[in-house]
Design an enzyme around this catalytic site. Structure first.
Site, PDB file in Angstrom:
ATOM      1  N   GLY A  31     -14.324 -11.181   9.221  1.00 47.10           N
ATOM      2  CA  GLY A  31     -13.382 -10.138   9.629  1.00 47.10           C
ATOM      3  C   GLY A  31     -13.287 -10.006  11.138  1.00 47.10           C
ATOM      4  N   LEU A  33     -10.534 -10.040  12.826  1.00 51.91           N
ATOM      5  CA  LEU A  33      -9.771 -11.282  13.017  1.00 51.91           C
ATOM      6  C   LEU A  33      -8.963 -11.280  14.318  1.00 51.91           C
ATOM      7  CD1 LEU A  33      -8.427 -11.850   9.384  1.00 51.91           C
ATOM      8  CD2 LEU A  33     -10.627 -12.525  10.384  1.00 51.91           C
ATOM      9  N   ALA A  35      -6.471 -14.369  16.916  1.00 56.35           N
ATOM     10  CA  ALA A  35      -5.578 -15.533  16.776  1.00 56.35           C
ATOM     11  C   ALA A  35      -6.339 -16.814  16.393  1.00 56.35           C
ATOM     12  CB  ALA A  35      -4.812 -15.743  18.079  1.00 56.35           C
ATOM     13  N   HIS A  37      -8.830 -17.029  14.203  1.00 51.48           N
ATOM     14  CA  HIS A  37      -8.930 -17.041  12.737  1.00 51.48           C
ATOM     15  C   HIS A  37      -7.580 -17.390  12.110  1.00 51.48           C
ATOM     16  CE1 HIS A  37     -12.215 -14.068  13.758  1.00 51.48           C
ATOM     17  NE2 HIS A  37     -12.867 -14.870  12.945  1.00 51.48           N
ATOM     18  N   GLN A  61     -27.201 -13.827   7.895  1.00 46.56           N
ATOM     19  CA  GLN A  61     -27.133 -14.596   9.142  1.00 46.56           C
ATOM     20  C   GLN A  61     -27.407 -13.749  10.384  1.00 46.56           C
ATOM     21  OE1 GLN A  61     -22.900 -15.722   8.219  1.00 46.56           O
ATOM     22  NE2 GLN A  61     -22.665 -15.657  10.427  1.00 46.56           N
ATOM     23  N   LEU A 150     -13.818 -24.781  15.711  1.00 50.02           N
ATOM     24  CA  LEU A 150     -14.718 -25.608  16.526  1.00 50.02           C
ATOM     25  C   LEU A 150     -15.437 -24.817  17.619  1.00 50.02           C
ATOM     26  CD1 LEU A 150     -12.880 -29.002  16.867  1.00 50.02           C
ATOM     27  CD2 LEU A 150     -15.233 -28.665  16.097  1.00 50.02           C
ATOM     28  N   GLN A 155     -22.229 -24.722  14.027  1.00 48.04           N
ATOM     29  CA  GLN A 155     -21.979 -24.259  12.656  1.00 48.04           C
ATOM     30  C   GLN A 155     -21.171 -25.300  11.878  1.00 48.04           C
ATOM     31  OE1 GLN A 155     -20.970 -20.102  11.340  1.00 48.04           O
ATOM     32  NE2 GLN A 155     -18.877 -20.854  11.407  1.00 48.04           N
ATOM     33  N   LEU A 186     -11.413 -17.466  22.395  1.00 44.30           N
ATOM     34  CA  LEU A 186     -11.263 -16.226  21.634  1.00 44.30           C
ATOM     35  C   LEU A 186     -12.485 -16.046  20.739  1.00 44.30           C
ATOM     36  CD1 LEU A 186      -7.551 -15.893  20.468  1.00 44.30           C
ATOM     37  CD2 LEU A 186      -8.586 -15.429  22.684  1.00 44.30           C
ATOM     38  N   ARG A 189     -16.676 -11.374  19.713  1.00 45.56           N
ATOM     39  CA  ARG A 189     -17.611 -10.805  20.689  1.00 45.56           C
ATOM     40  C   ARG A 189     -16.945 -10.419  22.006  1.00 45.56           C
ATOM     41  NH1 ARG A 189     -23.115 -12.923  19.593  1.00 45.56           N
ATOM     42  NH2 ARG A 189     -23.073 -13.309  17.380  1.00 45.56           N
TER      43      ARG A 189
HETATM   44  O1  PAF Z   1     -18.056 -18.166  11.423  1.00 49.56           O
HETATM   45  C1  PAF Z   1     -18.171 -17.146  10.720  1.00 49.56           C
HETATM   46  O2  PAF Z   1     -17.397 -16.192  10.797  1.00 49.56           O
HETATM   47  C2  PAF Z   1     -19.321 -17.056   9.737  1.00 49.56           C
HETATM   48  O3  PAF Z   1     -20.470 -17.675  10.241  1.00 49.56           O
HETATM   49  C3  PAF Z   1     -18.972 -17.615   8.344  1.00 49.56           C
HETATM   50  C4  PAF Z   1     -18.664 -19.088   8.377  1.00 49.56           C
HETATM   51  C5  PAF Z   1     -17.776 -16.857   7.779  1.00 49.56           C
HETATM   52  C6  PAF Z   1     -20.155 -17.416   7.380  1.00 49.56           C
HETATM   53  O4  PAF Z   1     -20.485 -16.082   7.253  1.00 49.56           O
END
Ligand code: PAF
Length: 281
Positions: A31, A33, A35, A37, A61, A150, A155, A186, A189
């Site tokens: 969430g 969100l 641009a 995302h 996480q 990216l 990740q 973007l 944070r």
């Molecule tokens: O990148 C993220 O927003 C998170 O690490 C993810 C991939 C949705 C997993 O919770």
């Protein structure tokens, strides 16, 4: 856009699409969100007939010193953006739905090697939480393809490795980082930055770019990274790490490597910003 919280509803809709022979793309998010995302959703449409997004602030996480309760939650705005981007289905489970037995009793997925170091070192347990929740979401949605930004380069490597190692029939699509004109990547944070810090923050991307130019003609990778780190600190930030790595294994780069990535993280006020750049020599 259909919105579901229950696993049974999600599975029902997905199985109907499967019966119709439709291809499904997945965009998992936490969430808040922006641009970046939405560019994942746009890319997802290019690869599938239906796009499923999820919003789940994944407790697994977050480290013990990281404040999950203060993680920005902007559900109404997120939903508006997803509707505008023509998302077909949004899955918004609660922690109880994802971890019914609680985190302590939850099985987990741990990806070796690429999870170690960099953000894996600064945020112990973080990538175990990411790989576990993404594995679980993949099992629920069973997408053909899944899109990841990216900006979170490590990740993406963790998820790509998990998919390969566990033979998941899912194509991972890495999507380019969206940047402000200043070069700042973007990120949710960025919302933590004060007006003054917003002026300092582009120094992270600028020094990564400087480093990318330098390593084309100078293979003193460690010396150059130290110089970039000092420049980031001089701009008012506090470098967590900056390393030149092999683009796939994420091991420290050697002189013979031709596919590299610069990985960096720096604290800017309350925000810990990450960024990276791939360099092909
Ligand atoms: O990148 C993220 O927003 C998170 O690490 C993810 C991939 C949705 C997993 O919770």
């Amino acid at each position: 856009m259909k919105i579901v919280s229950e696993i049974s509803e999600l599975r029902h809709l997905i199985s109907e699409w499967r019966l119709q022979g439709l291809k499904i793309a997945f965009v998992p998010t936490m969430g808040n969100l922006h641009a970046g995302h939405i560019s994942l959703v746009t890319e997802a449409h290019r690869h599938a007939d239906k796009v499923v997004a999820s919003i789940f602030v994944n407790p697994m996480q977050f480290g013990i010193h990281e404040d999950i309760d203060n993680y920005p939650r902007t559900m109404d705005n997120d939903q508006q953006q997803l509707v505008a981007a023509k998302t077909d289905l949004l899955f918004i489970p609660t922690p109880k739905i994802i971890y019914p037995k609680g985190l302590d009793k939850q099985s987990y997925v741990e990806v070796p090697n690429v999870s170690v170091g960099y953000c894996g070192e600064s945020r112990p347990g973080h990538f175990r939480g990411v790989s576990t929740v993404v594995c679980k979401l993949f099992n629920l949605v069973q997408p053909d393809v899944a899109c990841f930004g990216l900006k979170d380069y490590q990740q993406v490597q963790v998820i790509q490795t998990m998919v390969e190692d566990l033979s998941m029939p899912i194509k991972i699509i890495p999507v380019a980082t969206v940047r402000e004109d200043s070069g700042l990547a973007l990120s949710s944070r960025n919302g933590y930055l004060t007006k003054e810090e917003r002026k300092q923050a582009p120094a992270l991307a600028q020094n990564i770019q400087w480093l990318a130019n330098e390593i084309r003609t100078n293979n003193d990778f460690i010396g150059l990274a130290k110089k970039a780190s000092r420049a980031i600190n001089n701009a008012g930030m506090n470098t967590d790490y900056i390393h030149i790595c092999h683009a796939k294994t994420l091991q420290p780069a050697s002189e013979d490597d031709t596919e590299l990535v610069i990985l960096a993280a720096a604290h800017c006020g309350k925000a810990r910003l990450i960024d990276n750049l791939q360099v092909f020599l």
